[in-house]
Design a protein around this motif. Sequence first.
Motif, mmCIF file in Angstrom:
data_model
loop_
_atom_site.group_PDB
_atom_site.id
_atom_site.type_symbol
_atom_site.label_atom_id
_atom_site.label_comp_id
_atom_site.label_asym_id
_atom_site.label_seq_id
_atom_site.Cartn_x
_atom_site.Cartn_y
_atom_site.Cartn_z
ATOM 1 N N LEU A 253 4.767 13.509 40.294
ATOM 2 C CA LEU A 253 3.642 12.732 40.808
ATOM 3 C C LEU A 253 2.446 13.635 41.086
ATOM 4 C CD1 LEU A 253 2.318 10.176 41.947
ATOM 5 C CD2 LEU A 253 3.395 10.692 44.152
ATOM 6 N N GLN A 254 2.691 14.763 41.756
ATOM 7 C CA GLN A 254 1.607 15.692 42.075
ATOM 8 C C GLN A 254 0.960 16.235 40.804
ATOM 9 O OE1 GLN A 254 4.643 15.465 43.430
ATOM 10 N NE2 GLN A 254 4.791 16.512 45.406
ATOM 11 N N ILE A 255 1.783 16.556 39.820
ATOM 12 C CA ILE A 255 1.249 17.070 38.551
ATOM 13 C C ILE A 255 0.419 16.002 37.855
ATOM 14 C CG2 ILE A 255 1.886 17.863 36.236
ATOM 15 C CD1 ILE A 255 4.391 19.145 37.572
ATOM 16 N N TYR A 256 0.918 14.791 37.867
ATOM 17 C CA TYR A 256 0.228 13.693 37.191
ATOM 18 C C TYR A 256 -1.171 13.484 37.762
ATOM 19 C CZ TYR A 256 -0.748 8.973 35.508
ATOM 20 O OH TYR A 256 -1.343 7.878 34.916
ATOM 21 N N VAL A 257 -1.287 13.454 39.086
ATOM 22 C CA VAL A 257 -2.597 13.129 39.679
ATOM 23 C C VAL A 257 -3.561 14.301 39.638
ATOM 24 C CG1 VAL A 257 -1.587 11.368 41.171
ATOM 25 C CG2 VAL A 257 -1.868 13.683 42.056
#
Length: 317
Positions: A253-257
Amino acid sequence: MSLETVQANNGHARIQYIDSMKAWAILCVVMGHVLIFNLYGIDNHSLLFGLIYSFHLPLFAFSSGLVTDISKFNFKRRIKIVYPLFLFGLSFTFFIGKNSSYFFLDEMKSGYWWLWMMAIFYVCLHIMQRFKIGVVLGFVAFEILFQLLSRCLPYTYVAIFCLRSCADLWPWLCLGMLLKEHGWIRCCNLKWYLILALSVLWIFSYFLNSAFSIKGYHYVVSISGVIFFTSLFCTLSNRCNFKMGGVIGRCTLQIYVLHYFLIRFLPLKHIGEYLKEYNLWILDFIICPILAFLVCWLCVMLSNGLQKIKLDWVFGK
């Protein structure tokens, strides 16, 4: 223990092969975006691009289903996914010179459509849990709803609610949940010659679809790709104590955003033009994985920094 689990920092047991699948899926997401936004643009004919987009979104939805238990589903915790959706989504929209109307009306939500789609899925799962609807019945009912709405509503509403993506990926989420519920995922622990056969089937299906553009055949390509990579990581984890996932698989999730902001600073247009002019597409398989890994690792470091200063709530944690 046939499928290795590890204890995460928050005390919840994590399954290594699922973390590995998620790590691979997010690396593919970043590689695909590097190809689109940094090298060739949206209209590119890269072999790597075609291979990635033949399976990576279904694999992501499927792996999300594998970690979702409808009986223990925590809607209040999961729906916090709207925090990074609006915080990062709107920030990136302004960053690229667009306004908030563009974000809400754009089907891709400036790239953050996945979070909006998952929020809609979480509402569906909450309804299923509340009214004790089984996975199979819930899959059928909501898939019919998504298909009808995506075909009957004006495009503006289809875009606002990402209904086409919901219709495409809801079955994969439910399939993962179904396999988890019945323990069928253990069937993916295969002999190596079967793994090789699955890889050949996926590659063959991809090139067959590319050559003849058979209507609906892309589903066969996606299914074969998801089966291959699920079996590969399941078998590797079981046989070799394989731990590719690590922090990348736990920080998807952190990488995606965050990655959208980072790749905007990669000056690769001239490299893309050179590769395209001399038909050096094979170098995509070297350049993109390296860049994707570096971007993912930097995103993890940034998210760790935010966590240390008590700002991890921006990720809905």
